[in-house]
Design a protein around this motif. Structure first.
Motif, short mmCIF file in Angstrom:
data_model
loop_
_atom_site.label_atom_id
_atom_site.label_comp_id
_atom_site.label_asym_id
_atom_site.label_seq_id
_atom_site.Cartn_x
_atom_site.Cartn_y
_atom_site.Cartn_z
N ALA B 26 0.83 -1.21 0.00
CA ALA B 26 0.00 0.00 0.00
C ALA B 26 0.86 1.26 0.00
N ASN B 27 1.95 1.20 0.77
CA ASN B 27 2.73 2.42 0.98
C ASN B 27 4.05 2.46 0.21
N ALA B 123 -2.81 7.06 6.71
CA ALA B 123 -3.48 8.36 6.62
C ALA B 123 -2.56 9.42 6.04
N ASP B 129 -4.37 16.13 0.70
CA ASP B 129 -4.54 14.68 0.74
C ASP B 129 -4.58 14.08 -0.66
N ASN B 141 -2.88 7.44 1.47
CA ASN B 141 -3.84 8.06 2.38
C ASN B 141 -5.18 7.36 2.18
N ARG B 142 -5.29 6.22 2.77
CA ARG B 142 -6.51 5.42 2.61
C ARG B 142 -7.66 6.01 3.42
N ILE B 143 -7.32 6.61 4.56
CA ILE B 143 -8.37 7.16 5.41
C ILE B 143 -9.17 8.22 4.64
N ALA B 144 -8.44 9.07 3.92
CA ALA B 144 -9.12 10.10 3.15
C ALA B 144 -10.03 9.48 2.08
N ASP B 145 -9.67 8.26 1.65
CA ASP B 145 -10.49 7.55 0.67
C ASP B 145 -11.61 6.73 1.31
N GLY B 146 -11.73 6.82 2.62
CA GLY B 146 -12.77 6.03 3.30
C GLY B 146 -12.36 4.59 3.51
N LYS B 147 -11.04 4.33 3.51
CA LYS B 147 -10.58 2.96 3.73
C LYS B 147 -9.69 2.90 4.96
N LEU B 148 -9.62 1.76 5.57
CA LEU B 148 -8.83 1.60 6.79
C LEU B 148 -7.45 1.05 6.44
#
Ligand code: SF4
Ligand code: SF4
Ligand code: SF4
Lengths: 66, 195, 993
Positions: B26-27, B123, B129, B141-148
């Protein structure tokens, strides 16, 4: 490469956590200073954006056993 | 208020490193930097246990407390992030952190640490973002995409949970009840205090 | 701004550091990684670099702009985990969990969570190449196919078609693996095989010969329902990680978990009871358990009398395994055995899980049958929560076993008899005599039992023995000549034993062709300077197809990205060669080939559907599989049954048998042999595969039948003759009857729809030919349809058999490994006599065991899995995110054995096997292995006897991590039924390097 110390610390903490339910608060905490970096729009977003929060909560269902 | 937390259920963790490669994936964390890793105790002995560890996003983050340039900030829901433009790579946070979370990539100059890198709860970091720049410095930045966080979402056994602390605790409590054991929320009181 | 640690913690941390055991494998490897050559790459690649690279590469990809979402299936093991791919401009930019998949619910292990790297890989074979005087030279595809093709045709001309040996793959989709087998048939040889040989061949043979089908009976998901779980020779936590999700849920529901293994594995770490077994003593262990079960009357008497044949003979053998004898052979004390037996008896239904630890032995078929017998005695088969949960290995090894490249059978386990060839000739719509003429017709050869047979009817040389096909004197082979060329499509040779002999064999070949995404160990392990070709081959993520998970569920896998570099999918490559060899028109008669040269996966699957009646691969049309993929969120994660939606009532992936035609809409069979359900809803009986009687005893079921069955007792398999005797033949439609009559040879192939008039002459005809058409050969599916309309199983209703009278050991016996550390036991439990020919090659047993090596090589040597890598590991060691986690080949050795040899943790050692192969690896000192046993992973390659072969890889394509292949040091030994190799119990000596 990094030294090995951190791993040992980590293990030590792990051993403590696994074997003892009693945890002494063995660090003295100090107040951090004020953040001096660039602002992050995300920092406040979650509280104000109910939709995003809802999306995240729904997404969390994926982590259930189902 | 919602509070983001990680929890690793050591009765479920099988040390498969799914969380570790999910994080890498992911990162795009470089070789040698491990935002997340799996620690095994009593390896090869009866009672062997594994837990997956990354930055726990502490409530009163010790890393932030020691940072000489004050590059740490905590989002409203408890994610501890930092600004790499400010970070001087001094390594204090690494010594302060009870979980060994901060990582320092090798740089060209011998002996000089690179900027600190650590788990961001997927995040990203400061600044706008979802930009390429944010990705390069901080990863997804998954949080900004609504993902955990990817690690928990992909955990092989759903040992690793990430999300709203209350929801995490609910799942875990249910499991513990079924097993008839005693909750062992490793690292929780250290990271999140008694709350 | 200061942070003060209290003294107490500092002390405890240094204490922990001093305790040796506090170091785990990761720490160990991390340390060893510091000095690993070539491993410390890319230490400073900035974040985002790979994405950038991905974008750069997209220049050549078709422009699209938008993010496409593709659903794929992990290609690294048989759990069948889904994964979601985000593709932008043809580049795989992001991977997301597939929460909707009922098999994994979003979960992935290290390999599955790293899938996206397949789309970034810079270690791939980029274009066709050949080795010229030690240098890799680039070729065009046309050149490569012409050159290779001409040489193959030349060899065929000179030495016959059997002189080319083909290797297919368990990693190919069903369509690709099916075409691999079909290709070999059209080339004119049975010399084709794949990984299943050295994976679960002994399972397939042992289990199918016990109750009908050689596959996992239940599913990973069904393990939520277990009351007990016995793992023997399975380390699911590393080999099938996401299975552990289901297993631990079962455990949380109250199941008792028992793990039996020579190592205290990561799976054992979660067990309620762990027993350390001496490698190679599985039969003794199971008989030891049964001893307690029989002693206490814990067997399921009613179940046995209705559904099991031959248990009395087992009782006689089990009587020999009293607790003392059992402990002597297995090392497991009486009390532990008794406790385990009691757990299994008191917690029913329980399941048994086994993997390579049980199968890879020279008595592998005995092991697998013993496991089955245990479950039969407990009455656990055919029940949800019970079963034999045999975890297969590769992502499509189940499918490739079912429909793909096997040397002993045509697709669908039809065998190699004339009848089988005629069946497939009908399905393929080719002339049987033409097919036969493709084969070597110079002579007949020993078919194994001394009788002579046509090469078409003799099993080919299996993957475990191809080197013997090269090295043996041609006089002692059951084929015209030696193997002179090999074609490997998706297989790692470092997973086979006897490395030094393999090297010799490779050097003797005229030609080596490797069709693979990566160069593989085969390209570098020999001293060859010429005559090696590399054909860039696409991964599963670059093509469409269906893939069968271990539980027999078939999933549709979408294409994520276009073939990378100049690679082509396996089926497209086979098509190129079929054209070159001149049989493309025949082979692809009913399979369209698109402009890119790719044979249509849909057409191929439909052809598979048309031919695989034996195992019910007939109902899973591409349309139905796609519908399941789209609606996978509607399936229950325990029962795998869809609740509502367009697949309502069907089982996820239509696990075979999914009887009849797709139009019949059979829902698939979740739990095999479960007679509490009607056959039309996935119920089953045990298969009547072995006739109706044995030595005058009835072997059909007695008083047991599937729910709602119109025949309330045992019955033989269905044929037209049986239908006629039952008066049910009138229920066949005119079309069905026309097809049956055609298969019987009584009329022309039906074209278009038949009328009642067309078939009137057959309606009541009493004809042996007509009567002989059965549920396996009736291409209309009518016989299956009518049987199921009466809720009968097309394959009959028999007892499972605890003894297999066609195998070398009717009753499974313990036999000491060929290389045993307990040579004192050899006289009591000797191996087999040498055999002149098993499947074309002489096979030695007692002449190997006759020499005692235990003095010079006192350590028992066994091998196994690491979670990060798969198989020979070339692919996974080329994935940076995985390679970083396991940087060195190592051997686990007990502290006592290490101290005896003055070996320190992490030090370099030489491990030498009794046949002389030796490997230089690191020592990992651990109590995980018992005293006298050492263990290595088997995923490494790219080294040979102390030397890193990095210079031999085509520029830059060497995997990130290389190491010694453990099989350089492993030894001879093959199961007499399937030629499974012995890798789990041999000997070695270790000394400091
Ligand atoms: S875990 Fe370590 S890095 Fe993360 S917030 Fe706590 S102290 Fe800081
Ligand atoms: S993915 Fe889950 S089970 Fe695997 S190591 Fe990480 S936390 Fe443990
Ligand atoms: S290797 Fe197996 S368990 Fe791991 S993600 Fe792939 S299919 Fe799932």
């Amino acid at each position: 490469m990094r030294s090995r110390i951190p791993h040992i610390l980590l293990l030590a903490v792990g051993v403590l956590l696994l074997t003892a339910c009693y945890e002494s608060s063995d660090v003295t905490r100090h107040e951090p200073g004020v953040y001096k970096g660039e602002a992050d729009p995300l920092a406040k977003k979650l509280e104000n954006d109910g939709e995003l929060r809802e999306q995240l909560n729904q997404r969390f269902d994926g982590q259930r056993d189902r | 208020m919602a509070r983001m937390k990680f929890l690793c259920d050591a009765d479920r963790c099988i040390e498969c490193n799914g969380c570790v490669t999910a994080c890498k994936n992911a990162n795009e964390v470089p070789w040698g930097v491990n935002r997340r890793r799996v620690v095994t105790l009593n390896d090869g002995l009866p009672g062997e246990k594994s837990i997956s560890v990354a930055c726990m996003h502490c409530t009163d983050a010790p890393c932030a407390a020691v940072c000489p340039v004050d590059c740490f900030y905590t989002t409203d829901d408890g994610i501890v992030l930092h600004d790499k433009d400010l970070c001087i790579g001094c390594g204090y946070c690494f010594y302060a952190c009870p979980f060994g979370a901060p990582q320092f990539p090798k740089t060209e100059a011998f002996g000089v640490r690179g900027k600190m890198d650590k788990c961001t709860f997927c995040a990203g970091g400061p600044g706008e973002d979802g930009t390429e720049e944010e990705f390069e410095k901080y990863g997804a930045n998954r949080i900004a995409d609504g993902k955990l966080p990817a690690c928990a979402e992909m955990c092989a056994t759903k040992a690793l949970l990430a999300g709203d602390g209350d929801m995490v605790a609910d799942i875990y409590r249910e499991r513990v009840m079924r097993r008839g054991g005693r909750p062992q929320t490793w690292g929780w009181s250290k990271a999140y205090g008694e709350g | 701004m200061k942070l003060i640690r209290k003294q107490a913690q500092a002390t405890s941390s240094s204490d922990a550091a001093k305790r040796g055991s506090a170091f785990d494998r990761r720490t160990f490897l991390k340390r060893s990684g510091l000095t690993a050559s070539g491993a410390a790459v890319a230490g400073s690649i900035p974040l985002g670099m790979m994405r950038r690279r991905a974008h750069a590469q997209s220049d050549s990809a078709p422009a699209g702009g938008n993010v496409e979402v593709k659903r794929t299936v992990c290609s690294h093991c048989s759990v069948g985990c889904g994964a979601i791919a985000h593709v932008e401009n043809g580049v795989w930019v992001q991977q997301e969990p597939d929460f909707d998949s009922p098999l994994n619910m979003g979960a992935n292990c290290a390999k599955g969570a790293a899938l996206r790297y397949h789309g970034l890989s810079d270690k791939r074979v980029r274009y066709p190449m050949k080795l010229v005087d030690g240098q890799w030279k680039r070729l065009s595809w046309e050149q490569a196919v012409e050159e290779i093709g001409d040489q193959f045709l030349n060899i065929r001309e000179e030495s016959g078609p059997d002189s080319v040996w083909w290797c297919g793959s368990s990693k190919a989709n069903n369509e690709g693996s099916y075409l691999q087998r079909k290709f070999a048939a059209f080339w004119g040889t049975n010399n084709i095989d794949h990984q299943a040989r050295i994976c679960h061949s002994t399972t397939v043979a042992g289990v199918a010969n016990t109750w009908g089908y050689g596959a996992m009976t239940n599913s990973y998901n069904d393990m939520h329902n277990c009351k007990a779980m016995l793992f023997i020779g399975s380390n699911a936590a590393e080999a099938h990680p996401v299975a552990m999700h289901h297993i631990l849920r079962g455990k949380e529901n109250g199941a008792k978990m028992i793990v039996v293994d020579p190592r205290l594995t990561r799976t054992a770490a979660h067990a309620d009871q762990y027993m350390r077994l001496r490698p190679g003593s599985d039969v003794a262990f199971i008989w030891g358990l049964l001893w307690h079960i029989f002693e206490n009357g814990w067997e399921d008497a009613e179940y046995i009398s209705q559904r099991v044949y031959g248990l009395d003979k087992i009782r006689e053998e089990v009587a020999n395994w009293d607790p003392a004898t059992c402990e002597e052979v297995t090392g497991v004390p009486e009390e532990e055995m008794r406790q385990a037996a009691q757990t299994l008896a008191e917690n029913r239904p329980g399941t048994i899980v086994w993997c390579m630890g049980g199968t890879q032995h020279h008595i592998g078929n005995n092991n697998t049958r013993a496991y089955c017998v245990l479950q039969l005695a407990l009455g656990n088969i055919g029940k949800s929560g019970g079963g034999a949960n045999i975890f297969r290995g590769h992502d499509n090894v189940q499918g490739a076993t079912d429909v793909g490249p096997n040397c002993q059978t045509l697709p669908g386990y039809y065998g190699l008899s004339d009848g089988a060839w005629k069946h497939w000739a009908r399905v393929w719509d080719v002339d049987y005599d033409w097919l036969k003429a493709r084969f070597d017709s110079e002579g007949e050869y020993d078919s194994g039992d001394g009788t002579l047979a046509h090469p078409m009817n003799i099993p080919g040389i299996p993957v475990s023995r191809w080197i013997d096909g090269i090295l043996e004197d041609p006089e002692s082979l059951s084929q015209r000549n030696n193997i002179r060329a090999v074609f490997f499509q998706g297989h790692a040779v470092n997973s086979q034993t006897r490395g030094p002999e393999m090297k010799k064999a490779i050097e003797k070949l005229d030609l080596v062709v490797i069709s693979d995404p990566y160069p593989t160990h085969l390209a570098v392990m020999s001293e060859r300077k010429n005559g090696v070709y590399l054909l860039p081959t696409s991964t599963q993520f670059e093509q469409i197809g269906s893939v069968t998970a271990s539980n027999r569920s078939i999933q549709w896998r979408e294409k994520v990205i276009d073939p990378m570099y100049e690679s082509k999918p396996d089926a497209a490559i086979l098509h190129l060669f079929a054209r070159k060899f001149g049989f493309a028109d025949e082979m692809f008669k009913h399979i369209s080939v698109d402009d890119s040269g790719m044979p249509s996966p849909e057409d191929t699957l439909r052809e598979i559907n048309r031919g695989h009646w034996t195992i019910g691969y007939t109902g899973q049309s591409p349309e139905r599989l796609k519908l399941h993929a789209e609606n996978r969120h509607t399936f229950d994660t325990t029962t795998l049954v869809a609740r509502g939606g367009p697949c309502d009532g069907e089982t996820y992936g239509l696990p075979w048998p999914c009887w009849g035609t797709p139009e019949m809409k059979h829902p698939g069979t979740h739990v095999l042999y479960d007679n509490s359900k009607p056959v039309s809803e996935g119920g089953l009986t045990f298969r009547a595969r072995f006739g109706t009687e044995h030595e005058g005893n009835n072997i059909l079921a007695e008083g047991a039948y599937s729910k709602n069955s119109d025949i309330e007792d045992g019955y033989p398999e269905f044929s037209y003759g049986l239908l006629r005797r039952l008066g049910w033949h009138q229920e066949l439609s005119a079309d069905e009857l026309a097809t049956v009559a055609w298969v019987a040879g009584l009329r022309e192939k039906p074209t278009g729809s038949a009328s009642e008039q067309d078939v009137a002459e057959f309606r009541d005809l009493e004809s042996d030919a007509l009567d002989a058409v059965n549920w396996k050969t009736d291409l209309s599916g009518g016989i299956q349809r009518v049987a199921i309309a009466h809720e009968c199983a097309p394959f009959g209703n028999a007892k499972a058999r605890a003894i297999v009278w066609t195998f070398p050991d009717q009753v499974p016996l313990h036999r000491e490994p060929l290389y045993t550390a307990r040579y004192d036991l050899v006289s009591k439990y000797p191996t087999f006599e040498d055999r002149q020919s098993i499947w074309r090659v002489p096979t030695r047993y007692e002449s190997v065991q006759n020499t005692d090596h235990s003095g010079e090589y006192p350590l028992v040597f066994t091998s196994g899995r690491l979670v990060e890598y798969e198989g020979g590991g070339e692919e996974t060691r080329s994935i940076k995110w995985l390679a970083e986690l396991q940087q060195d080949m190592f051997v686990e050795i007990n502290p006592a054995d290490a101290n005896d040899r003055g070996i320190k943790d992490n030090q370099w050692v030489w491990l030498e096997g009794p046949e002389g192969g030796h490997i230089k690896i690191r020592a990992m000192i651990t109590d995980r292995v018992g005293r006298g046993v050492v263990w290595t992973p088997y995923h490494f390659g790219g080294w040979y006897q102390g030397k890193d072969l990095i210079d031999r890889y085509p520029n830059g394509s060497e995997p990130y991590v290389r190491g010694e292949a453990c099989n350089t040091a492993t030894t001879y030994g093959y199961d007499p039924v399937t030629l499974m190799q012995e890798t789990k119990s041999t000997l070695c000596q270790i000394k400091a390097a």
